[in-house]
Each structure stands twice: as C-alpha cells, then as structure tokens.
Design an enzyme around this catalytic site. Structure first.
Site, PDB file in Angstrom:
ATOM      1  N   SER B 123      -3.455 -83.025  17.670  1.00  0.00           N
ATOM      2  CA  SER B 123      -3.958 -81.613  16.745  1.00  0.00           C
ATOM      3  C   SER B 123      -2.831 -80.781  16.255  1.00  0.00           C
ATOM      4  O   SER B 123      -1.536 -80.727  16.780  1.00  0.00           O
ATOM      5  CB  SER B 123      -4.555 -80.829  17.682  1.00  0.00           C
ATOM      6  OG  SER B 123      -4.994 -79.420  16.935  1.00  0.00           O
ATOM      7  N   TYR B 147      -4.683 -75.545  24.724  1.00  0.00           N
ATOM      8  CA  TYR B 147      -4.972 -76.648  24.144  1.00  0.00           C
ATOM      9  C   TYR B 147      -3.926 -77.362  23.417  1.00  0.00           C
ATOM     10  O   TYR B 147      -3.640 -78.566  23.585  1.00  0.00           O
ATOM     11  CB  TYR B 147      -5.938 -76.433  23.170  1.00  0.00           C
ATOM     12  CG  TYR B 147      -6.462 -77.446  22.018  1.00  0.00           C
ATOM     13  CD1 TYR B 147      -7.397 -78.470  22.655  1.00  0.00           C
ATOM     14  CD2 TYR B 147      -6.157 -77.463  20.894  1.00  0.00           C
ATOM     15  CE1 TYR B 147      -8.116 -79.368  21.728  1.00  0.00           C
ATOM     16  CE2 TYR B 147      -6.636 -78.327  20.013  1.00  0.00           C
ATOM     17  CZ  TYR B 147      -7.515 -79.440  20.444  1.00  0.00           C
ATOM     18  OH  TYR B 147      -7.802 -80.466  19.579  1.00  0.00           O
ATOM     19  N   LYS B 151      -2.122 -81.091  24.302  1.00  0.00           N
ATOM     20  CA  LYS B 151      -1.914 -82.149  23.309  1.00  0.00           C
ATOM     21  C   LYS B 151      -0.473 -82.533  23.101  1.00  0.00           C
ATOM     22  O   LYS B 151      -0.100 -83.580  23.025  1.00  0.00           O
ATOM     23  CB  LYS B 151      -2.582 -81.464  21.935  1.00  0.00           C
ATOM     24  CG  LYS B 151      -3.852 -81.347  21.768  1.00  0.00           C
ATOM     25  CD  LYS B 151      -4.634 -82.836  22.054  1.00  0.00           C
ATOM     26  CE  LYS B 151      -6.207 -82.523  21.597  1.00  0.00           C
ATOM     27  NZ  LYS B 151      -7.063 -83.860  21.788  1.00  0.00           N
TER      28      LYS B 151
HETATM   29  N1  LIG Z   1     -12.456 -81.725  14.699  1.00  0.00           N
HETATM   30  C1  LIG Z   1     -11.061 -81.028  14.684  1.00  0.00           C
HETATM   31  O1  LIG Z   1     -11.056 -80.357  13.857  1.00  0.00           O
HETATM   32  C2  LIG Z   1     -10.215 -81.640  15.562  1.00  0.00           C
HETATM   33  C3  LIG Z   1      -8.933 -81.358  15.210  1.00  0.00           C
HETATM   34  C4  LIG Z   1      -7.542 -81.661  15.975  1.00  0.00           C
HETATM   35  C5  LIG Z   1      -7.936 -82.632  16.915  1.00  0.00           C
HETATM   36  N2  LIG Z   1      -9.167 -82.836  17.340  1.00  0.00           N
HETATM   37  C6  LIG Z   1      -9.531 -83.651  18.569  1.00  0.00           C
HETATM   38  O2  LIG Z   1     -10.209 -84.869  18.255  1.00  0.00           O
HETATM   39  C7  LIG Z   1     -10.869 -85.330  19.343  1.00  0.00           C
HETATM   40  C8  LIG Z   1     -12.338 -85.323  18.947  1.00  0.00           C
HETATM   41  O3  LIG Z   1     -12.758 -84.198  18.526  1.00  0.00           O
HETATM   42  P1  LIG Z   1     -14.404 -83.712  17.834  1.00  0.00           P
HETATM   43  O4  LIG Z   1     -14.182 -82.774  16.949  1.00  0.00           O
HETATM   44  O5  LIG Z   1     -15.041 -84.956  17.815  1.00  0.00           O
HETATM   45  O6  LIG Z   1     -14.509 -83.110  19.478  1.00  0.00           O
HETATM   46  P2  LIG Z   1     -15.924 -83.063  20.083  1.00  0.00           P
HETATM   47  O7  LIG Z   1     -15.999 -81.749  21.180  1.00  0.00           O
HETATM   48  O8  LIG Z   1     -16.953 -83.106  19.193  1.00  0.00           O
HETATM   49  O9  LIG Z   1     -16.080 -84.265  20.893  1.00  0.00           O
HETATM   50  C9  LIG Z   1     -15.064 -84.528  22.274  1.00  0.00           C
HETATM   51  C10 LIG Z   1     -15.916 -85.359  23.054  1.00  0.00           C
HETATM   52  O10 LIG Z   1     -15.239 -85.387  24.369  1.00  0.00           O
HETATM   53  C11 LIG Z   1     -15.961 -85.478  25.343  1.00  0.00           C
HETATM   54  N3  LIG Z   1     -15.548 -84.889  26.653  1.00  0.00           N
HETATM   55  C12 LIG Z   1     -15.362 -83.645  26.967  1.00  0.00           C
HETATM   56  N4  LIG Z   1     -14.866 -83.729  28.322  1.00  0.00           N
HETATM   57  C13 LIG Z   1     -14.770 -85.249  28.725  1.00  0.00           C
HETATM   58  C14 LIG Z   1     -14.616 -85.784  29.734  1.00  0.00           C
HETATM   59  N5  LIG Z   1     -14.164 -84.988  31.205  1.00  0.00           N
HETATM   60  N6  LIG Z   1     -14.644 -86.864  29.832  1.00  0.00           N
HETATM   61  C15 LIG Z   1     -15.042 -87.535  29.028  1.00  0.00           C
HETATM   62  N7  LIG Z   1     -15.266 -87.073  27.888  1.00  0.00           N
HETATM   63  C16 LIG Z   1     -15.466 -85.828  27.609  1.00  0.00           C
HETATM   64  C17 LIG Z   1     -17.310 -84.691  24.754  1.00  0.00           C
HETATM   65  O11 LIG Z   1     -18.206 -84.607  25.531  1.00  0.00           O
HETATM   66  C18 LIG Z   1     -17.142 -84.739  23.447  1.00  0.00           C
HETATM   67  O12 LIG Z   1     -18.187 -85.662  22.906  1.00  0.00           O
HETATM   68  C19 LIG Z   1     -10.711 -84.418  20.351  1.00  0.00           C
HETATM   69  O13 LIG Z   1      -9.491 -84.841  21.400  1.00  0.00           O
HETATM   70  C20 LIG Z   1      -9.943 -83.178  19.612  1.00  0.00           C
HETATM   71  O14 LIG Z   1      -9.449 -82.238  20.381  1.00  0.00           O
HETATM   72  C21 LIG Z   1     -10.248 -82.520  16.744  1.00  0.00           C
END
Ligand SMILES: NC(=O)c1ccc[n+]([C@@H]2O[C@H](COP(=O)([O-])OP(=O)(O)OC[C@H]3O[C@@H](n4cnc5c(N)ncnc54)[C@H](O)[C@@H]3O)[C@@H](O)[C@H]2O)c1
Ligand SMILES: NC(=O)c1ccc[n+]([C@@H]2O[C@H](COP(=O)([O-])OP(=O)(O)OC[C@H]3O[C@@H](n4cnc5c(N)ncnc54)[C@H](O)[C@@H]3O)[C@@H](O)[C@H]2O)c1
Lengths: 320, 320
Positions: B123, B147, B151
């Site tokens: 991120s 966070y 990362k």
């Molecule tokens: N959406 C954004 O703007 C954004 C930006 C930068 C990085 N990210 C990263 O991208 C990835 C996906 O993002 P997203 O928006 O789909 O997030 P999200 O929260 O919708 O999805 C994350 C998933 O991880 C699962 N999870 C949480 N704890 C867990 C565990 N202990 N074991 C297994 N699964 C677990 C959750 O159930 C969820 O389905 C994440 O790593 C997030 O940090 C997202």
C-alpha cells in the site's frame, strides 16, 4: 537511572560498558543499576553506588526479555545481534536473533506499559546499491542482505512502537566501526580494519579490493559516543523519524593507508599485501560510500573528522 | 497453472477471482487449479477444466499456510489482511494478521523449496508526510500507521526471500482503490469512495475535507489488472527492487466531484454535503498526494487516466 545493555559482551558492548562505568551517569543522571545481558557472560564492572548484574541468555526467548524488562530499565541499549556474514550464512539464526529477538524485546516493553528510551544499533546495511555520490538522510532503504533486512524491520518496529507511545526509541545506523580490535574475522568488511590493525601489530594484512574503494568509518569510541548521545537526546527534537544515519569519515582505502603511514610510518604500511579477491570485491562494490548524516550532526552526534584520528584511537585504546 | 488467492472473499479478492474465472488463464497459461482462501468463506466459482476449492482459515496459523502451500500453487496472490483503521485500533490483530500471517506464508513457501510467483498487495501507506509534489519511485518509506509499518515489513521480507531464491515476489503498492463498492465503512479514506458511491445510489454523502485535497486513485478493475500483470511479469525485468508504486489518477476532491457531475449530472452531485471534520482532515493531511509510478508504467502496469473513467467503471460494474 537503571540501564540495560543487550549484547554487552560484544565489541561495542564492552566499550559502552567501560564508558558507562567510567562516567557513572547517563544523560546527566547517576546510574543506579546496570544490567548486562548477552548469550555469553559479559565481564562484570563496578560502579560506585550502583548495583551491576550480568545475565546470560538468549535475547530471542520471551522469558529472558520479560525478565530483563521487568527490572524496568530507563534506558535500554539494544546491541545484541548476529552479524552480517552469519545472518547471511544462517538464515534461521539471523531472523531469530535480529528480527524475533528485537521484536520480543520491544513487545515486552510495550506490555510492561512504561516508556523507556530504547537505543537500537541499526546499520548502513539497510541501504543497497546503486548509490549517489553522497547518500542523503532520506535515501530509500533497499537492503541487499538478510542482515540489512532484519535491521530495517527493527527500525520500522522501533518507529511504530515509538509513535504509539510504547517506548521512546532512537535507531542509530552505524557506519563500519573501524578499527575493530581483536582477531581478524571472516566478515567481508574485515579488511577495512585488518589493513590497519594487523600492520600495527607487526603482522601482514591482505588488501582484497582496489585502493579506490570509498567507505565510511567511525571508531568504536565514536560508536559509544553515538549510543550515549542517543540515550540522552530529547525525542521531540528528533521528531517522528527515529532512525538516523550516523556521521563518519568517508575515505578511500588508499587514504586509509596514507593515514596509517602518517601515524605509524612506512615500515608498518609495507606489511599490507595487495591480493585482489573478486568475491570480496563483488560484495563491497554494492556497499554505501559517503553519507551526508546532516540530521545526526545537527542533533549532536559526533565522529572523527579524519582517518588519522581513527588510527590514533586504536593505538591509544588497544596498544597503549 | 495452479493459483492461490488469500483474502479471496475481500473486495479486491472477489473481483480478482471473477477475472480469473473469466480469463481461465494467467500469464498465457490455462488455470488448472484455483484455491480460494479467506477467514470467511469466499464464493466458489467454476472454471472449465479447472479444479476450484474454497478454504476457510486464519492466514496467521502455520497449519493453514502449510496446507495451502503444500498444494504447490505456481502463483500466489496474497491479499489477506486487516485494513488500516482496524490495524490501528487493534494493535495485536494487525501485527498478527499483516505481519505474522505474511511471514508465515513466506516461510511456508521457503520451506516447501520451490519458487512460486508471489504477488503481495502492499500500500502507499508505507509512505509518510512530508511529501514532495510528485512522489518519485525511490521515495523513502516512513509509515505513519501500524498498517503501513506492517506492509513495509512484508515488502522487506518479500525482497529478501526473493533475493535468496526462496520465491519470486512482486510487491504492488496500491493507491486508494476507488470507487469501493458496498456499504460505507469507517476508514478515514471512506469518503473518497463515499462521495461518488452514495450520490450514484441516490443517497446523501458527507465530505469531511476541503475540496483542495489531492489524492491518487485507481479503480478495483485496475487493481485486478495490476495483480494480473504482476503475476505474469518477468522477474528479471523488474530487477532486485521488487516493490513497485502503482500508477493511478491523482486528483483533487473538487476534480472528483466535477468528474461525477460530468458522468451523472448535477442532481447527483447535489447529494454531497460538506461537513468539515477536523479529525478526518488531520489524518488525510498526512497522506500521499501524487505518484510518479514511472517504473510501474514502464513495466506495463496500467490505470485509468481520468477520474471520469473511474466513475464509469463503478457505474458499469455495480449499477448496470
Ligand atoms: N482497497 C484499497 O484501497 C487498498 C489499498 C492498498 C492496499 N490494499 C490491500 O489490498 C488487499 C485487499 O484489499 P481489500 O480492499 O480487498 O480489503 P478487504 O478488507 O475487502 O479484504 C481483505 C480480506 O482479508 C481477509 N482476512 C482478514 N483477516 C484474515 C485472516 N486472519 N486470515 C485470512 N483472511 C483474512 C478478510 O476476511 C477480507 O476478505 C489487502 O491486503 C489491503 O491491505 C487495499
Ligand atoms: N561493528 C560494526 O561495524 C557495526 C556496524 C553496524 C551495526 N552494528 C551493530 O551494532 C551491534 C553491536 O555490534 P558489535 O560489533 O559489538 O557486534 P558483536 O558481534 O561484537 O556483538 C554482538 C553481541 O551480541 C551477542 N548475541 C548474539 N546472539 C545473541 C542472542 N541470541 N542473545 C543475546 N546476545 C546475543 C553476541 O554474543 C555478541 O556479544 C550489533 O547489533 C551490530 O549489528 C555494528
């Protein structure tokens, strides 16, 4: 002040302990207790009116760190670690001691719920090639060794734990500490000290790289000075960026040898034998050269200003 | 190709899985197996000639990651994670899932002794203020959240494990993914999506920050495109620096609203209500603005080129 030193039996650790014993104080406050920890027994020192103790144990054991932190040291010098060559050769050991050990210590502090000053010896190994001529304070860290990776992770934890108020950390990125006293070791950087130390002790030294190689050094005395400065500095003055590039003397190997000649004469220098070693050269080629270290200098961290001084510190401290 | 997606039930995970099912291939090779993992059950999809499976478990459990890795996926999309706000509110949970979970996964891969492609969703939260106008690829990471710290540590491990030949990792630093479908959430960044999504759904949206705030966005569709590109890219082309700033659309909030008006009309835009919130503003003030993302663009990572396109992706994918 209650003080804890981890890695107290190591090269820098011993010199730090000697300085603490001599000063009897840190940051203007008398030392009431000095705890020395290492995986091998550190030498006990005595300080007037202070309780001093030696603990032997593994820093990567929760029981050990809990015990150490339960004594509530006000300043923790965290020096324990596995050095670069060993962390590269033994993956598990390096991650266990340098990453898990550091994290366990920081977590024990967090859970003890007080806010000690923690001084962490990081390294310029957090940086990786290619480099500009002079490396600025905000150069991005891209380590090229497992050791450098582990130090970078320690720094990141230190920043976050400090930001969250669990501790008051300062990470100091040490340049190569030269002249390292004692026996030659197998570190790729070993020759930087070896070409000074062996000749001063009447022994032949091997120079495996070209004389044009540039590198930054500070004496063990300066390293201890950095640690003491870091113990006493006002955290607000440092701000949120808690990991600092330390100053040092940036010189070519040729300039190191010229300094040795000025201090000890040409007979001593004639003990240096050039024997180019492609393996060493290929590692050293990727090492940082010169540092700006402006923030650290502004914050009162001081190193030698010439390599002559670095040679003289060795002569004074080890050969007197 | 055998594929594993962790965090497959999440917002980006679902869209990635839908794309994989549609394509039936990754990097030009047909998908033979698709394993979907999350702590909640992901929806099963079907792909012709492929075995698809859903696994429910905690990514921060050694048994779970060992089982997942023992199936020897060729490409691992590691998306599972606790989001920013939650990692800040719940220290232990964030470190356990984002740091320990990632490290356990990487270690299981290391010990399985094969060399899969691992795509890790990092991120832009690895960066911290102050920022230059346009953030270059080699800007130094100084996270200001737990966070972002987690990362950054994942990135450092990914680089080192790749350098040592344990895996073939690519870390992609995602910008804010916008428009996030579904219900409003409590993330400080929520309003960036909310001011587009709620009005398009006939609901009022709150704008807590000045219209002059600049931020970089990419659509969920682009995020999936980044992941697919990262799965197929030649590691030698990327070189040793494996963590890449992704491209996106850098715009002011005012420009976001103008784009919404062009796409959906002024009635829709009138549902945005300005209600300055000092708490949100004080967080967002420290967020990165614009990215150069030159390396990623050169390596074929593509995002939208205007915020209008980002609004249209949402309309097409969620309101059609
Ligand atoms: N959406 C954004 O703007 C954004 C930006 C930068 C990085 N990210 C990263 O991208 C990835 C996906 O993002 P997203 O928006 O789909 O997030 P999200 O929260 O919708 O999805 C994350 C998933 O991880 C699962 N999870 C949480 N704890 C867990 C565990 N202990 N074991 C297994 N699964 C677990 C959750 O159930 C969820 O389905 C994440 O790593 C997030 O940090 C997202
Ligand atoms: N000397 C340098 O040039 C230099 C440069 C940059 C950073 N550093 C760092 O400074 C610190 C001190 O360096 P040094 O040169 O004194 O190193 P050193 O190897 O002489 O001392 C390290 C000490 O840590 C101890 N140790 C190792 N594993 C341990 C464990 N599991 N539990 C407890 N103690 C353990 C060792 O026994 C040793 O006494 C180290 O963290 C090192 O990485 C040194």
């Amino acid at each position: 002040m209650r003080i804890l030193v981890t890695g107290a039996a190591g090269m820098i650790g011993r010199k730090l302990v000697a300085r603490l014993a001599r000063d009897g104080e840190v940051a203007g406050k008398p030392i009431a207790a000095l705890d020395l920890h290492d995986i091998v027994a550190a030498d006990l020192v005595s300080i007037a009116d202070a309780e001093t103790s030696v603990f032997v144990g593994d820093i990567a054991s929760p029981d050990t760190v809990d015990m150490l932190v339960s004594r509530r040291p006000d300043v923790i010098f965290h020096l324990a670690g596995v050095v670069s060559g060993e962390a590269e050769a033994n993956f598990d050991l390096g991650y266990r001691v340098n990453l898990d050990g550091t994290r366990m210590l920081f977590d024990a502090i967090r859970l003890a719920d007080y806010r000690p000053r923690v001084v962490f010896t990081s390294s310029i190994a957090v940086f990786g090639a290619p480099f500009p001529d002079v490396i600025p304070d905000d150069f991005h860290p891209t380590p090229m060794t497992s050791y450098g990776t582990q130090k970078l992770i320690g720094e990141a934890l230190l920043s976050d734990y400090t930001r969250r108020g669990f501790m008051d950390g300062i990470g100091i990125r040490l340049p190569t500490i030269c002249v390292r006293p004692g026996k030659p070791n197998k570190a790729a950087s070993g020759f930087f000290s070896g070409i000074i130390r062996e000749p001063l002790n009447g022994q032949e030294a091997i120079l495996p790289v070209p004389r044009s190689v540039v590198h930054t050094h500070a004496s063990p005395r300066s390293a201890v000075g950095f640690l003491i400065r870091a113990a006493g500095i006002d955290g607000d003055l440092v701000g949120p960026r808690r990991n600092l590039n330390m100053p040092g003397v940036g010189v070519t190997v040729g300039e190191q040898i010229e300094a040795l000649e000025r201090v000890a004469g040409s007979n001593v220098v004639s003990l240096i034998r050039e024997a180019p070693d492609e393996a060493v050269w290929s590692i050293v080629r990727n090492w940082p050269t010169r540092f700006e270290a402006r923030r650290a200098r502004e914050l009162g961290f001081e190193a030698e200003t010439s390599f002559d001084e670095i040679v003289k510190v060795y002569v004074e401290e080890e050969l007197a």
